[in-house]
Design an enzyme around this catalytic site. Structure first.
Site, mmCIF file in Angstrom:
data_model
loop_
_atom_site.group_PDB
_atom_site.id
_atom_site.type_symbol
_atom_site.label_atom_id
_atom_site.label_comp_id
_atom_site.label_asym_id
_atom_site.label_seq_id
_atom_site.Cartn_x
_atom_site.Cartn_y
_atom_site.Cartn_z
ATOM 1 N N MET A 78 -0.550 9.514 12.666
ATOM 2 C CA MET A 78 -1.868 9.766 12.069
ATOM 3 C C MET A 78 -2.610 10.885 12.805
ATOM 4 O O MET A 78 -3.823 10.812 12.981
ATOM 5 C CB MET A 78 -2.718 8.474 12.101
ATOM 6 C CG MET A 78 -2.106 7.347 11.307
ATOM 7 S SD MET A 78 -3.134 5.873 11.273
ATOM 8 C CE MET A 78 -2.744 5.144 12.859
ATOM 9 N N ASP A 133 0.837 -1.197 0.000
ATOM 10 C CA ASP A 133 0.000 0.000 0.000
ATOM 11 C C ASP A 133 0.867 1.239 0.000
ATOM 12 O O ASP A 133 2.088 1.164 -0.069
ATOM 13 C CB ASP A 133 -1.022 -0.014 1.142
ATOM 14 C CG ASP A 133 -0.354 -0.227 2.480
ATOM 15 O OD1 ASP A 133 0.683 0.410 2.731
ATOM 16 O OD2 ASP A 133 -0.868 -1.052 3.264
ATOM 17 N N LYS A 143 -4.299 2.674 0.050
ATOM 18 C CA LYS A 143 -5.436 3.063 0.884
ATOM 19 C C LYS A 143 -5.442 4.571 1.051
ATOM 20 O O LYS A 143 -4.421 5.180 1.280
ATOM 21 C CB LYS A 143 -5.303 2.439 2.279
ATOM 22 C CG LYS A 143 -5.735 1.014 2.348
ATOM 23 C CD LYS A 143 -5.837 0.568 3.788
ATOM 24 C CE LYS A 143 -4.491 0.510 4.492
ATOM 25 N NZ LYS A 143 -4.584 -0.174 5.787
#
Ligand code: SAH
Length: 399
Positions: free
Chosen positions: A329, A192, A214
């Site tokens: 994140m 990914d 993603k």
């Protein structure tokens, strides 16, 4: 000199005598222990590494010079002393008892040689170069490099299995040796956005590359699709490498992928990786701990904000910590995160930094204070890591 006769010894449970406790012995003993040998070490003094092994009971140590009786019950002798006379007396005694003897001081006087060794999965390569250790090592290194790209060294037993490989933070050199070996053997690579893209350049043309790129807030359905691909390809008899960013088990849904494989009866191995949580701050000159500054670091996922009902993070407790906070994140929720940390007592002047695409040639970082973070965040894009704590300022920006 007549030809040598190459041989591989099964030392498991067999007594090996090592005479000498210096640098040579320090290099030789671990391989003997790895081969399962019982090591009897005879030396008046030991290096700290050897002493550690003796203290841990991994070998027995006779704290004195060599004595003839040391050869009792021994299958092989390694003489690791510089003193020619002392070495001569050990190898002479070994010869009389018909015990093979390796000598560090004079290989031409020895009855056995140790080769330069490369291990690659089940393959062991041993190189002897007519008495030139330097040449042996050079040849060994070249063969080891060839093996690293040779699929034939991967056993058939990996067919039908999945390996979850931590690819590291972005720099393609920061994957582990094992991860790279498995990647080179893959029939299918499932990657990914976060996996180090440059590693994919090296794949053989016939390898199927499944790019599940993603989006940061993509649907959970995407994960089910990934699980389905892993299981389906493995069940078709292929060796599947799931290449993940950083370490597979750090906020990477690695656990879910392992469970999906296990439930489907597909054998799965996990190869740890260098996590971005530690390596990305390091790439921006920030050590996550530093003596007298931070004795702890906490790694937090910021993908759910502090006020969200699904949050599992105790932000008030984090605000009371003195150590380093590393938030992954967290860009989108940074204003709410900072507000929560300030409201619960973390000093607004605490040094802070954000590092984007760390360890890659796109790396960018900004420094400021905890209070500055929301404004700083606007200058950067994911993937990025937020570091809060006095460690941020501990090293000069150039060193
Ligand atoms: N398993 C990964 C983390 C997955 S969560 C690991 O161990 O590193 C994804 C988050 O990791 C990103 O949103 C970002 O916060 C962080 N991240 C991963 N690689 C990064 C990089 N090279 N630079 C900055 N942040 C990175």
């Amino acid at each position: 000199m007549t030809e040598l006769y190459p041989l591989a010894l099964r030392l498991d449970g067999r007594l090996v005598l090592v005479v000498g406790g210096g640098a040579v012995a320090t290099r030789r003993v671990p391989a003997l222990l790895a081969a399962g040998a019982q090591v009897r070490l005879v030396a008046p003094e030991l290096t700290p590494a050897l002493r550690g092994l003796a203290d841990a009971g991994r070998l027995t140590w006779q704290e004195r010079p060599f004595a003839e009786d040391d050869l009792d019950g021994v299958w092989l002798v390694q003489v690791a002393v510089d003193d020619h006379e002392a070495a001569e007396s050990v190898s002479g005694a070994a010869e009389r008892r018909r015990i093979f003897c390796v000598r560090a001081d004079d290989r031409h006087a020895a009855s056995a040689w140790t080769p330069a060794v490369a291990r690659h999965g089940a393959v062991t390569v041993a190189v002897l170069a007519g008495g030139s250790p330097r040449r042996a090592v050079a040849v060994r290194d070249r063969i080891a490099n060839l093996l690293a790209t040779d699929e034939a060294t991967v056993p058939e037993t990996v067919k039908g299995t999945v390996a979850l490989v931590g690819g590291g933070p972005g720099d393609p050199e920061l994957i582990t040796v094992k991860g790279r070996r498995l990647l080179a053997a893959a029939d299918v690579v499932v990657a990914d956005r976060l996996g180090p893209g440059l590693l994919l350049d090296e794949l053989r043309a016939d390898v199927e590359l499944v790019d599940v790129a993603k989006l940061p807030y993509g649907p959970a359905a995407q994960q089910e699709e990934i699980n389905r691909i892993l299981v389906g390809r493995a069940k078709a008899g292929l060796f599947v490498v799931r290449l993940k960013g950083g370490d597979p088990y750090v906020f990477g849904r690695g656990g879910e992928e392992v469970l999906a494989c296990a439930e489907a009866g597909v054998p799965v191995t996990v190869v740890p990786g260098v996590t971005s949580a530690i390596s990305v701050p390091a790439a921006a000159g920030i050590p996550v701990t530093h003596r007298r500054v931070a004795h702890e670091f906490t790694v937090i996922s910021g993908h759910i904000g502090p006020d969200h009902p699904d949050s599992l993070v105790d932000w008030p407790a984090l605000a009371r910590l003195r150590g380093t906070l590393v938030i992954l994140m967290g860009l989108k929720n940074l204003p709410a995160i900072v507000a929560s940390l300030l409201a619960h007592g973390r000093d607004a002047a605490t040094p802070a930094a954000i590092v984007q695409e760390g360890t890659t040639d796109q790396q960018k970082s900004v420094h400021g204070t905890l209070a500055d973070l929301p404004a700083l965040a606007e200058q950067l894009n994911p993937p990025a890591i937020v570091v809060i704590g006095d460690v941020v300022d501990v090293l000069p920006t150039t060193f």
